[in-house]
Motif scaffolding. Structure first.
Motif, PDB file in Angstrom:
ATOM      1  N   MET A 190     -46.916  33.905  51.044  1.00 44.99           N
ATOM      2  CA  MET A 190     -46.430  32.525  51.039  1.00 44.99           C
ATOM      3  C   MET A 190     -46.390  31.929  49.632  1.00 44.99           C
ATOM      4  O   MET A 190     -45.474  31.171  49.299  1.00 44.99           O
ATOM      5  CB  MET A 190     -47.312  31.671  51.949  1.00 44.99           C
ATOM      6  CG  MET A 190     -47.096  31.941  53.437  1.00 44.99           C
ATOM      7  SD  MET A 190     -45.376  31.674  53.931  1.00 44.99           S
ATOM      8  CE  MET A 190     -45.160  29.942  53.509  1.00 44.99           C
ATOM      9  N   ASP A 191     -47.345  32.268  48.806  1.00 42.22           N
ATOM     10  CA  ASP A 191     -47.337  31.770  47.429  1.00 42.22           C
ATOM     11  C   ASP A 191     -46.102  32.262  46.678  1.00 42.22           C
ATOM     12  O   ASP A 191     -45.514  31.523  45.877  1.00 42.22           O
ATOM     13  CB  ASP A 191     -48.608  32.192  46.693  1.00 42.22           C
ATOM     14  CG  ASP A 191     -49.843  31.444  47.181  1.00 42.22           C
ATOM     15  OD1 ASP A 191     -49.680  30.404  47.844  1.00 42.22           O
ATOM     16  OD2 ASP A 191     -50.964  31.906  46.899  1.00 42.22           O
ATOM     17  N   SER A 192     -45.700  33.511  46.945  1.00 38.48           N
ATOM     18  CA  SER A 192     -44.514  34.046  46.268  1.00 38.48           C
ATOM     19  C   SER A 192     -43.244  33.317  46.718  1.00 38.48           C
ATOM     20  O   SER A 192     -42.282  33.197  45.957  1.00 38.48           O
ATOM     21  CB  SER A 192     -44.385  35.552  46.512  1.00 38.48           C
ATOM     22  OG  SER A 192     -43.919  35.845  47.806  1.00 38.48           O
ATOM     23  N   VAL A 193     -43.230  32.826  47.964  1.00 38.23           N
ATOM     24  CA  VAL A 193     -42.084  32.042  48.453  1.00 38.23           C
ATOM     25  C   VAL A 193     -42.073  30.656  47.817  1.00 38.23           C
ATOM     26  O   VAL A 193     -41.046  30.179  47.324  1.00 38.23           O
ATOM     27  CB  VAL A 193     -42.126  31.934  49.993  1.00 38.23           C
ATOM     28  CG1 VAL A 193     -41.007  31.004  50.491  1.00 38.23           C
ATOM     29  CG2 VAL A 193     -41.976  33.309  50.630  1.00 38.23           C
ATOM     30  N   LEU A 194     -43.215  30.019  47.801  1.00 33.59           N
ATOM     31  CA  LEU A 194     -43.284  28.662  47.261  1.00 33.59           C
ATOM     32  C   LEU A 194     -43.132  28.619  45.741  1.00 33.59           C
ATOM     33  O   LEU A 194     -42.850  27.554  45.178  1.00 33.59           O
ATOM     34  CB  LEU A 194     -44.605  28.003  47.676  1.00 33.59           C
ATOM     35  CG  LEU A 194     -44.785  27.804  49.185  1.00 33.59           C
ATOM     36  CD1 LEU A 194     -46.094  27.103  49.480  1.00 33.59           C
ATOM     37  CD2 LEU A 194     -43.618  27.030  49.784  1.00 33.59           C
ATOM     38  N   ASP A 195     -43.303  29.762  45.080  1.00 26.09           N
ATOM     39  CA  ASP A 195     -43.118  29.831  43.631  1.00 26.09           C
ATOM     40  C   ASP A 195     -41.666  30.049  43.225  1.00 26.09           C
ATOM     41  O   ASP A 195     -41.365  30.173  42.032  1.00 26.09           O
ATOM     42  CB  ASP A 195     -43.965  30.970  43.047  1.00 26.09           C
ATOM     43  CG  ASP A 195     -45.447  30.636  42.993  1.00 26.09           C
ATOM     44  OD1 ASP A 195     -45.782  29.440  43.089  1.00 26.09           O
ATOM     45  OD2 ASP A 195     -46.265  31.566  42.855  1.00 26.09           O
TER      46      ASP A 195
END
Length: 339
Positions: A21-26
């Motif tokens: 999820m962090d990679s999506v929100l980044d």
């Protein structure tokens, strides 16, 4: 309407879900929504989904009883609203410019599909070998017959997560029909992928590693079982049924699916033989032999064109020489482990 809908089925993914999820929100592009479908997780994955939904209003969470990855993906698709659909596995990651690169390609080419390369990583996120490209050049592909040929003959093209597809090209009624496929848990993404791409006009291929795929490191035959082999065989049977209702219903395409089926069936039997006893091997083969697609390959696939090793495996399978098959399979596994 937002540009992208990011669809993520989630099941017992607590170990990697935050990293995913962090990679999506980044992402450098902000015009997207995320649909998380918690498919009856037994760990804290559902709570992690809710945690991210509270952080970002672009994230929506659906909790449901476990129904398998196909049903979770269909539910996510039905709930999504973006112009372009892109799937993601909950233990994988994106490079921070993935959506930016896709958006640039869509604006430049007005294309229906943007496909891209990926890179393997291990359980700890360390990058592994680069996957060779299956296309000669990056850029626009107007002849979708080329794409479908790659799709039917190369396993790397069957993954839902390695492309984004224009929503208006996807037959929503056929996606709904896939809800009837409830008896398989492996290979089902190949069937859904075909429904999503078969009516597209063109595709752009980006020769860049934008997706990071977490590879299981437990060996060649890890996860192989009677169920997995029959699931993958059934998936190809479902695929051919759908193809017969599309423009890709000719003899050439049928032969591609059947040849691909036979090659994978023999390879999967090797995996079963290297891991289980002869009883499981025989039961697995017996289940597959009941399928229409197996009987069709006996009529249409020219066995003389198969590589010598596969012809030998096919001969043993046809003659019921299961003890020989078992010995050869285990010897083959040992040779692989030595290298």
């Amino acid at each position: 309407m937002m540009r992208f809908s990011v669809l993520i089925p989630v099941y017992n993914a607590e170990k990697y879900l935050r990293e995913c999820m962090d990679s999506v929100l980044d992402q450098r592009v902000e015009d997207f929504e995320v649909i998380l479908v918690d498919d009856g997780s037994e760990d804290v994955s559902g709570k992690i989904c809710d945690e991210y939904a509270l952080k970002d209003k672009r994230i929506r969470v659906i909790h449901q009883k476990n129904q398998g990855p196909m049903m979770a993906r269909i539910r996510a698709f039905k709930e999504s609203q973006g112009d372009f659909i892109i799937y993601m596995d909950s233990d994988d990651c994106w490079r921070e410019d993935l959506l930016e690169r896709l958006n640039e390609a869509i604006q430049k080419y007005d294309c229906d599909i943007v496909s891209f390369r990926w890179r393997y990583m291990d359980a700890d996120g360390k990058l592994l070998e680069r996957i060779p490209s299956i296309y000669p050049l990056a850029g626009m592909i107007d002849d979708m017959d080329i794409f479908i040929t790659k799709f039917l003959t190369e396993e790397v093209e069957n993954c839902l997560w390695k492309r984004t597809v224009r929503r208006s090209c996807i037959d929503g009624k056929q996606i709904e029909q896939l809800s009837a496929i409830k008896d398989i848990y492996l290979g089902e993404d190949m069937v859904q992928s075909f429904v999503m791409v078969k009516d597209c006009r063109n595709m752009v291929y980006l020769d860049d590693d934008l997706y990071l795929y977490r590879r299981n490191s437990q060996g060649l035959s890890y996860g192989i079982s009677k169920k997995s082999v029959t699931d993958i065989a059934k998936a190809r049977e479902y695929l051919w049924q759908i193809m017969r209702e599309s423009r890709f219903n000719g003899t050439l395409y049928r032969e591609m699916v059947e040849k691909n089926f036979l090659e994978h069936y023999l390879t999967d039997l090797v995996g079963v033989a290297s891991k289980y006893d002869i009883g499981v091997l025989i039961k697995t083969a017996s289940e597959v032999k009941k399928m229409h697609i197996y009987r069709s390959t006996q009529k249409h696939v020219d066995k003389r064109l198969m590589p010598r090793k596969r012809r030998a495996l096919y001969y043993m399978e046809q003659q019921g020489c299961w003890r020989c098959f078992l010995v050869i399979a285990r010897l083959y596994k040992k040779l692989l482990e030595m290298h």
